[in-house]
Write an enzyme that holds these catalytic residues in place. Structure first.
Site, PDB file in Angstrom:
ATOM      1  N   GLU A  68       0.854  -1.182   0.000  1.00  5.76           N
ATOM      2  CA  GLU A  68       0.000   0.000   0.000  1.00  5.76           C
ATOM      3  C   GLU A  68       0.890   1.232   0.000  1.00  5.76           C
ATOM      4  OE1 GLU A  68      -2.998  -0.155   3.093  1.00  5.76           O
ATOM      5  OE2 GLU A  68      -3.027  -2.346   3.045  1.00  5.76           O
ATOM      6  N   ASP A  92      -1.980  -0.628  -3.571  1.00  9.02           N
ATOM      7  CA  ASP A  92      -3.244  -0.088  -3.086  1.00  9.02           C
ATOM      8  C   ASP A  92      -3.017   1.370  -2.680  1.00  9.02           C
ATOM      9  OD1 ASP A  92      -5.503   0.634  -1.669  1.00  9.02           O
ATOM     10  OD2 ASP A  92      -5.717  -1.299  -0.664  1.00  9.02           O
ATOM     11  N   HIS A 141      -5.713   5.286   0.354  1.00 13.00           N
ATOM     12  CA  HIS A 141      -5.609   6.397   1.301  1.00 13.00           C
ATOM     13  C   HIS A 141      -4.670   7.499   0.833  1.00 13.00           C
ATOM     14  CE1 HIS A 141      -7.971   4.802   4.701  1.00 13.00           C
ATOM     15  NE2 HIS A 141      -7.644   3.636   4.186  1.00 13.00           N
ATOM     16  N   SER A 177      -3.345   2.412   6.256  1.00 19.77           N
ATOM     17  CA  SER A 177      -4.423   3.154   6.903  1.00 19.77           C
ATOM     18  C   SER A 177      -4.387   3.126   8.425  1.00 19.77           C
ATOM     19  CB  SER A 177      -5.777   2.631   6.426  1.00 19.77           C
ATOM     20  OG  SER A 177      -5.942   1.273   6.783  1.00 19.77           O
TER      21      SER A 177
END
Length: 386
Positions: free
Chosen positions: A181, A210, A213, A185
């Site tokens: 990511e 990913d 956020h 998060s």
């Protein structure tokens, strides 16, 4: 002989659940920008992922309302049946141009998009090397493919490199996929995405990043930390955070985009993303591009908050984005801090296992650009002594 209760295992599991680990739904009534009302008490929002405050922005509300009036509320069917609207294609093309990717496909949720992404890049013969703290949806995607999972230490590229070397040595032709990511998060941390992509390219491994956020907040113009790095096989993003809407997307090259269109079950068998959400996401994309000063100010403010929390004796939250976790370790203490802040009119949620590893319970503070002046002083006072 009386038949066994088929739900008995569920009841036993619930009975064994410690009180501090039980979850409950809580209704929060929006009360203007950056605020909620709960049980009659006003709470300043330091919990949601609405980083730029766009979910209640008038331009997004108008776009959604106009889409309802012209297109209806729901799409009514899968994109491959009668669910595709001009709005879908317009948003997909705009996102592709903004991110520098050849193909974008919309999905109803980030969870579905992540499952679809893993299914596109892995099968039962694949080895998946995943950051130890990746989102649950990516783990579900791995399970769905039957791929073999290997975990590397969080944001530790040396550990990843050693595992990639081992995988290639054992089976030179094996299909490899790396999952990470760009903004975790619950940690607020980010990997060195350029180095990560280079490492994957050198070992012939696909990379799924990913960006849920990070988009709208981090990277050049808020385009995420993967922007301009073509060695990333797929980027996953969502509209329910900085974009202020709902739904998700995958962005990649023409080949992977067409594969998703032809084979992705989460795309084929889901009702298309609702037109008002599409319209609001498109308006959110426009707003993000127009609000570069607000984005930069948010990041500067996040650094001031980190400095102040550290100066007050708290462990410095890692990273540079708007997610600032205060690690406290114990579940009970995290819940007590949540209650302490609420008594001071501040909403921040205690994050406990299994969302985070055992012994790392935390208070997840989320900074929004529209938090009123003086919020940091209120927070430091409400937290009290570390």
């Amino acid at each position: 002989m009386e038949a066994a209760d088929p739900l008995a295992p569920l009841a036993a599991d619930l009975a064994a659940l410690a009180p501090e680990r039980r979850r409950r739904l809580r209704s929060l009534q929006p009360a203007g920008q950056a605020a909620f009302v709960a049980e009659g008490s006003p709470l300043l929002d330091l919990a949601s992922n609405d980083y730029l405050g766009l979910s209640r922005d008038p331009a997004l509300q108008r776009a959604a309302t106009e889409a309802i009036q012209s297109e209806g509320v729901g799409a009514g069917a899968s994109r491959l049946i009668s669910g595709t609207r001009p709005l879908h294609g317009t948003l997909e093309r705009a996102l592709g141009a903004w991110l520098g990717r050849e193909r974008v496909l919309l999905y109803p949720s980030g969870f579905q998009a992540n499952i679809a992404a893993v299914q596109a890049l892995a099968d039962r013969h694949t080895w998946v090397l995943a950051d130890r703290l990746i989102h649950h949806s990516l783990l579900v995607g791995i399970q769905a493919t039957g791929a073999k999972l290997r975990r590397f230490q969080h944001n530790d590229l040396s550990d990843l490199e050693a595992q990639l070397q081992r995988a290639r040595r054992d089976a030179p032709q094996r299909r490899l996929l790396v999952l990470s990511e760009s903004l975790f998060s619950m940690e607020g941390s980010s990997p060195d995405v350029a180095a990560l992509a280079e490492l994957c390219r050198g070992h012939g491994a696909a990379l799924l990043l990913d960006e849920a956020h990070a988009l709208g907040v981090l990277g050049e113009g808020g385009r995420g930390l993967g922007y301009g790095i073509q060695d990333i096989s797929l980027i996953s993003g969502t509209f329910g955070k900085a974009f202020g809407s709902g739904g998700a997307f995958l962005a990649g090259n023409a080949t992977v985009g067409d594969w998703l269109l032809q084979h992705s079950g989460p795309f084929r068998y889901s009702t298309a993303l609702a037109p008002p959400l599409v319209a609001a996401a498109a308006a959110g994309l426009t707003a993000i591009q127009e609000r570069e000063p607000e984005r930069l100010a948010l990041l500067q403010r996040a650094q001031r908050w980190r400095d102040a929390l550290e100066a007050a004796g708290w462990p410095r939250p890692c990273g540079s984005g708007p997610i600032l976790p205060l690690l406290v370790g114990d579940d009970h203490r995290a819940l007590a801090l949540q209650q302490q802040l609420e008594q001071a009119g501040l909403l921040s949620v205690a994050i406990r296992p299994p969302t985070v590893p055992v012994g790392t319970a935390r208070l997840r503070l989320v900074l929004r650009h529209d938090c009123p002046a003086g919020t940091l002083d209120r927070l430091i006072e409400a937290l009290g002594e570390p």
